[in-house]
Design an enzyme around this catalytic site. Structure first.
Site, PDB file in Angstrom:
ATOM      1  N   HIS A 302       0.824  -1.209   0.000  1.00 27.23           N
ATOM      2  CA  HIS A 302       0.000   0.000   0.000  1.00 27.23           C
ATOM      3  C   HIS A 302       0.857   1.257   0.000  1.00 27.23           C
ATOM      4  O   HIS A 302       2.044   1.244   0.326  1.00 27.23           O
ATOM      5  CB  HIS A 302      -0.970  -0.001   1.194  1.00 27.23           C
ATOM      6  N   CYS A 321       2.228  -5.411   6.845  1.00 28.19           N
ATOM      7  CA  CYS A 321       2.019  -5.045   5.448  1.00 28.19           C
ATOM      8  C   CYS A 321       3.219  -4.239   4.944  1.00 28.19           C
ATOM      9  O   CYS A 321       4.079  -3.845   5.716  1.00 28.19           O
ATOM     10  CB  CYS A 321       0.730  -4.260   5.294  1.00 28.19           C
TER      11      CYS A 321
END
Length: 400
Positions: A302, A321
């Site tokens: 992301h 992440c």
């Protein structure tokens, strides 16, 4: 005696001018560019060629280690930089020559000169450090790693690369966790390379293989329960306005919005019963996009509003992440089979704050990997710290 005194004074003045000339004439920017050029090739970290290059590096390191490796770097070398002198500089030069970061010279003097500056910058580039030509803390620790340890890294990573290389397709994405970098590879060449931020030690990024399936533009962020437990409740106790400042809304199981003031933040069991959703915008923790691929860990790539972390040496800050620098380039690369999704359209969609989900026509494979040593065909060998201690454990396979 006067002649001797004059000679001593003359020598001292000459030394002073010599050091000033060193500081004035050294092309530090050129030294940085030369150092970075050694590693900024289009060769992937993960490929069949990498395995071959690692074999060559092993063949060079084995006899060197058998003969004792490089000398230990003294603590006095810490803080050395251009223009400094003294015996620690001699030790530094010998260490840099031993690892091929400096050319062999007939006599090693005690001046931190242009060649030493370039050698330090080359060493820093090979070890993924900020290239500043100074023996700072991170550089000193990297210089202190014994050659035998580096050889062991080469052995382990040769096996890791060899185990994975056979499953690679012509086009793929690699997240190398120890280097905190991402490579977009096509037909054996790196077409894009991105700086990344990966999971910290207690919230490690998982190692896996999958296929990238979807791009979420300007996504909502649903705060995971683990982060509600570990972080969000603590932040609310410290600052009751935290959720409002971060544009995070609370919803119950029926979709009704709940006021933060109605929740007892000292009661963790009460706080985790709700859903926390951050709206799209500049503060959103996923920035302007989320890159999805199936995995059982709820892991994804992301964007991020916190760009400053990309400039650090050790980029291990996330909860598992992976944050991507210059993410718009990667998104347009992943969507290039979708028709008119070029970089300009990606930028426009980011700026619009429109919520949009786009399926990737090309399901590009993605590999999150743990490679702490690799080499290119020029013979440049790169190393990274064993952040998750998998080298220390001797791990070469990572099946769940």
């Amino acid at each position: 005696m006067p002649a001797i005194v004059r000679a001593q004074e003359s020598e001292s003045i000459w030394d002073m001018f010599s050091r000033k000339r060193v500081l004035r004439d050294v092309d530090q920017g050129g030294n940085t560019a030369a150092a970075e050029a050694l590693i900024a090739t289009n060769e992937p970290i993960l490929s069949y060629d990498t395995a071959y290059n690692l074999q060559l590096a092993i063949s060079q390191y084995e006899p060197f280690v058998a003969n004792g490796g490089w000398e230990e770097i003294p603590q006095e070398a810490y803080g050395l930089s251009l223009g400094k002198d003294g015996r620690p500089v001699i030790a530094l030069k010998r260490r840099l020559i031993s690892s091929n970061d400096m050319a062999i010279v007939e006599n090693v003097n005690d001046l931190f000169d242009a060649e030493t500056d370039r050698g330090v910058r080359t060493f820093q580039a090979r070890h993924g450090l900020i290239v500043n030509g100074q023996v700072d803390e991170a550089t000193w620790y990297a210089l202190s790693v014994p050659a035998a340890t580096r050889l062991q890294q080469l052995y382990l990573n040769f096996t890791r690369v060899q185990n994975t290389a056979s499953s690679l397709s012509p086009r793929y994405v690699v997240v190398n966790i120890p280097a905190a970098t991402i490579e977009a590879v096509n037909d054996g060449m790196v077409e894009q390379r991105h700086t990344a931020v990966v999971g910290r030690v207690d919230r490690a990024t998982p190692i896996m293989a999958s296929k990238i399936s979807q791009i979420n533009f300007n996504p909502y962020w649903h705060v995971p329960k683990s982060l509600v437990q570990k972080d969000l409740t603590k932040y609310m106790l410290e600052n009751p306005n935290y959720l409002a400042e971060q544009n995070i809304h609370i919803y119950d199981g029926s979709g009704n919005e709940i006021s933060p003031a109605s929740i007892d933040w000292t009661n963790l069991g009460n706080a985790i019963n709700y859903m926390y959703r951050q709206e799209p915008g500049a503060a959103n923790s996923m920035g302007h996009c989320k890159i999805n691929f199936y995995n059982p860990y709820d892991c994804y790539l992301h964007d991020t509003p916190g760009k400053e972390l990309f400039g650090e040496n050790a980029r291990f800050h996330s909860s598992g992440c992976v944050r991507v620098d210059n993410v718009a380039d990667l998104v347009s690369w992943l969507l290039r089979d979708n028709g008119d999704w070029d970089r300009a359209r990606v930028d426009t969609t980011f700026a619009s704050l429109e919520r949009l989900d786009v399926e990737c026509q090309a399901r590009v494979p993605i590999h999150t990997t743990y490679i702490t040593a690799w080499a290119n065909r020029q013979g440049t060998v790169s190393f990274r710290d064993d952040v998750y201690q998998f080298d220390a454990q001797g791990k070469v396979t990572f099946e769940a």
